[in-house]
Design a protein around this motif. Sequence first.
Motif, PDB file in Angstrom:
ATOM      1  N   THR A 111      24.310  39.149  13.906  1.00 24.37           N
ATOM      2  CA  THR A 111      25.594  38.437  13.912  1.00 24.37           C
ATOM      3  C   THR A 111      26.704  39.175  14.656  1.00 24.37           C
ATOM      4  OG1 THR A 111      26.230  39.390  11.781  1.00 24.37           O
ATOM      5  CG2 THR A 111      25.076  37.255  11.748  1.00 24.37           C
ATOM      6  N   THR A 112      26.415  40.372  15.151  1.00 30.42           N
ATOM      7  CA  THR A 112      27.412  41.099  15.949  1.00 30.42           C
ATOM      8  C   THR A 112      26.822  41.511  17.300  1.00 30.42           C
ATOM      9  OG1 THR A 112      26.851  43.188  14.848  1.00 30.42           O
ATOM     10  CG2 THR A 112      28.729  41.941  13.957  1.00 30.42           C
ATOM     11  N   ALA A 113      25.838  40.743  17.762  1.00 31.41           N
ATOM     12  CA  ALA A 113      25.219  40.960  19.067  1.00 31.41           C
ATOM     13  C   ALA A 113      25.023  39.591  19.706  1.00 31.41           C
ATOM     14  CB  ALA A 113      23.883  41.693  18.919  1.00 31.41           C
ATOM     15  N   ALA A 114      24.630  39.579  20.973  1.00 36.81           N
ATOM     16  CA  ALA A 114      24.469  38.305  21.671  1.00 36.81           C
ATOM     17  C   ALA A 114      23.482  38.465  22.827  1.00 36.81           C
ATOM     18  CB  ALA A 114      25.816  37.811  22.190  1.00 36.81           C
ATOM     19  N   ILE A 115      23.113  37.335  23.398  1.00 36.63           N
ATOM     20  CA  ILE A 115      22.275  37.290  24.592  1.00 36.63           C
ATOM     21  C   ILE A 115      23.019  36.471  25.636  1.00 36.63           C
ATOM     22  CG2 ILE A 115      20.082  36.498  25.576  1.00 36.63           C
ATOM     23  CD1 ILE A 115      19.643  38.722  23.529  1.00 36.63           C
ATOM     24  N   THR A 116      23.031  36.954  26.875  1.00 35.74           N
ATOM     25  CA  THR A 116      23.657  36.186  27.949  1.00 35.74           C
ATOM     26  C   THR A 116      22.898  36.402  29.252  1.00 35.74           C
ATOM     27  OG1 THR A 116      25.787  35.573  28.940  1.00 35.74           O
ATOM     28  CG2 THR A 116      25.340  37.926  28.713  1.00 35.74           C
ATOM     29  N   ILE A 117      23.158  35.540  30.197  1.00 40.73           N
ATOM     30  CA  ILE A 117      22.674  35.696  31.567  1.00 40.73           C
ATOM     31  C   ILE A 117      23.910  35.872  32.430  1.00 40.73           C
ATOM     32  CG2 ILE A 117      21.536  34.589  33.531  1.00 40.73           C
ATOM     33  CD1 ILE A 117      19.821  33.030  31.512  1.00 40.73           C
ATOM     34  N   ASN A 118      23.910  36.939  33.241  1.00 41.56           N
ATOM     35  CA  ASN A 118      25.049  37.158  34.121  1.00 41.56           C
ATOM     36  C   ASN A 118      24.645  38.070  35.264  1.00 41.56           C
ATOM     37  OD1 ASN A 118      27.887  37.421  35.062  1.00 41.56           O
ATOM     38  ND2 ASN A 118      28.302  36.516  33.064  1.00 41.56           N
ATOM     39  N   GLU A 119      25.610  38.444  36.083  1.00 44.52           N
ATOM     40  CA  GLU A 119      25.349  39.245  37.275  1.00 44.52           C
ATOM     41  C   GLU A 119      24.930  40.664  36.924  1.00 44.52           C
ATOM     42  OE1 GLU A 119      27.691  41.189  41.067  1.00 44.52           O
ATOM     43  OE2 GLU A 119      28.385  39.233  40.343  1.00 44.52           O
ATOM     44  N   ASN A 120      23.965  41.174  37.679  1.00 43.09           N
ATOM     45  CA  ASN A 120      23.509  42.539  37.497  1.00 43.09           C
ATOM     46  C   ASN A 120      23.554  43.330  38.809  1.00 43.09           C
ATOM     47  OD1 ASN A 120      22.553  44.742  36.086  1.00 43.09           O
ATOM     48  ND2 ASN A 120      20.418  44.218  36.420  1.00 43.09           N
ATOM     49  N   ALA A 121      24.234  42.822  39.811  1.00 45.04           N
ATOM     50  CA  ALA A 121      24.286  43.528  41.091  1.00 45.04           C
ATOM     51  C   ALA A 121      25.413  44.557  41.131  1.00 45.04           C
ATOM     52  CB  ALA A 121      24.457  42.523  42.236  1.00 45.04           C
ATOM     53  N   ASP A 122      26.458  44.326  40.379  1.00 44.98           N
ATOM     54  CA  ASP A 122      27.634  45.200  40.393  1.00 44.98           C
ATOM     55  C   ASP A 122      27.914  45.642  38.958  1.00 44.98           C
ATOM     56  OD1 ASP A 122      30.213  46.303  40.386  1.00 44.98           O
ATOM     57  OD2 ASP A 122      31.041  44.773  41.714  1.00 44.98           O
ATOM     58  N   LYS A 123      27.837  46.950  38.709  1.00 42.86           N
ATOM     59  CA  LYS A 123      28.026  47.470  37.348  1.00 42.86           C
ATOM     60  C   LYS A 123      29.394  47.128  36.773  1.00 42.86           C
ATOM     61  CE  LYS A 123      29.739  51.983  38.763  1.00 42.86           C
ATOM     62  NZ  LYS A 123      29.546  53.407  38.719  1.00 42.86           N
ATOM     63  N   TYR A 124      30.345  46.847  37.626  1.00 40.89           N
ATOM     64  CA  TYR A 124      31.683  46.550  37.144  1.00 40.89           C
ATOM     65  C   TYR A 124      31.781  45.174  36.492  1.00 40.89           C
ATOM     66  CZ  TYR A 124      32.987  50.770  39.595  1.00 40.89           C
ATOM     67  OH  TYR A 124      33.062  52.068  40.005  1.00 40.89           O
ATOM     68  N   VAL A 125      30.818  44.288  36.757  1.00 36.54           N
ATOM     69  CA  VAL A 125      30.837  42.979  36.100  1.00 36.54           C
ATOM     70  C   VAL A 125      30.705  43.159  34.588  1.00 36.54           C
ATOM     71  CG1 VAL A 125      29.620  40.777  35.827  1.00 36.54           C
ATOM     72  CG2 VAL A 125      30.033  41.697  38.121  1.00 36.54           C
ATOM     73  N   VAL A 126      29.750  43.975  34.162  1.00 35.34           N
ATOM     74  CA  VAL A 126      29.580  44.242  32.727  1.00 35.34           C
ATOM     75  C   VAL A 126      30.854  44.857  32.153  1.00 35.34           C
ATOM     76  CG1 VAL A 126      28.379  45.718  31.060  1.00 35.34           C
ATOM     77  CG2 VAL A 126      27.065  44.391  32.728  1.00 35.34           C
ATOM     78  N   MET A 127      31.425  45.820  32.851  1.00 36.13           N
ATOM     79  CA  MET A 127      32.654  46.450  32.373  1.00 36.13           C
ATOM     80  C   MET A 127      33.786  45.429  32.260  1.00 36.13           C
ATOM     81  SD  MET A 127      32.325  49.988  34.564  1.00 36.13           S
ATOM     82  CE  MET A 127      33.841  50.715  33.981  1.00 36.13           C
ATOM     83  N   ASP A 128      33.877  44.534  33.245  1.00 43.12           N
ATOM     84  CA  ASP A 128      34.927  43.514  33.235  1.00 43.12           C
ATOM     85  C   ASP A 128      34.718  42.502  32.105  1.00 43.12           C
ATOM     86  OD1 ASP A 128      36.123  44.723  35.398  1.00 43.12           O
ATOM     87  OD2 ASP A 128      35.396  43.261  36.870  1.00 43.12           O
ATOM     88  N   ILE A 129      33.461  42.123  31.854  1.00 48.59           N
ATOM     89  CA  ILE A 129      33.186  41.194  30.755  1.00 48.59           C
ATOM     90  C   ILE A 129      33.624  41.816  29.433  1.00 48.59           C
ATOM     91  CG2 ILE A 129      31.339  40.124  29.395  1.00 48.59           C
ATOM     92  CD1 ILE A 129      29.862  39.670  32.085  1.00 48.59           C
ATOM     93  N   LEU A 130      33.223  43.065  29.196  1.00 48.49           N
ATOM     94  CA  LEU A 130      33.602  43.735  27.949  1.00 48.49           C
ATOM     95  C   LEU A 130      35.112  43.914  27.843  1.00 48.49           C
ATOM     96  CD1 LEU A 130      30.727  46.365  27.749  1.00 48.49           C
ATOM     97  CD2 LEU A 130      30.983  44.277  26.377  1.00 48.49           C
TER      98      LEU A 130
END
Length: 131
Positions: free
Chosen positions: A42-61
């Motif tokens: 209940t405090t985790a999730a699954i998503t599909i998103n970009e994995n080419a630029d590490k900053y995408v993950v940082m920006d999402i968070l």
Amino acid sequence: MIYTFSINTEKENMYDITKNVQKAVDESGVKNGIAVVYTPHTTAAITINENADKYVVMDILFGLNTFLHNRPEFLHDEGNSSAHLKSSLVGCSEQAFVEEGKLVLGVWQSFFFCEFDGPRTRKYMVKVIEC
């Protein structure tokens, strides 16, 4: 068959799990169908998103934390209400087509396990359905 994977997480991060999802597809023997990825937390999730630029993950968070941060008004005793909100917003499952035994993802897309609480030992499951 349901394929179950374990993952050790940090406090908050997104982890590329695409290789394990493809491994489940390979082991299932399904050539054409759908792969469903699910986490029972209940405090985790699954998503599909970009994995080419590490900053995408940082920006999402960063984006999620900007408007879903813990607040003193939250009543949940564990103090992780923002993690529950993020999990609900992102969702506990994703799916992708399987064609000729391979996941059908966009050029830059990957499956991610999203940890919004942690650190924890988590699990996620993959079910590959032939159709």
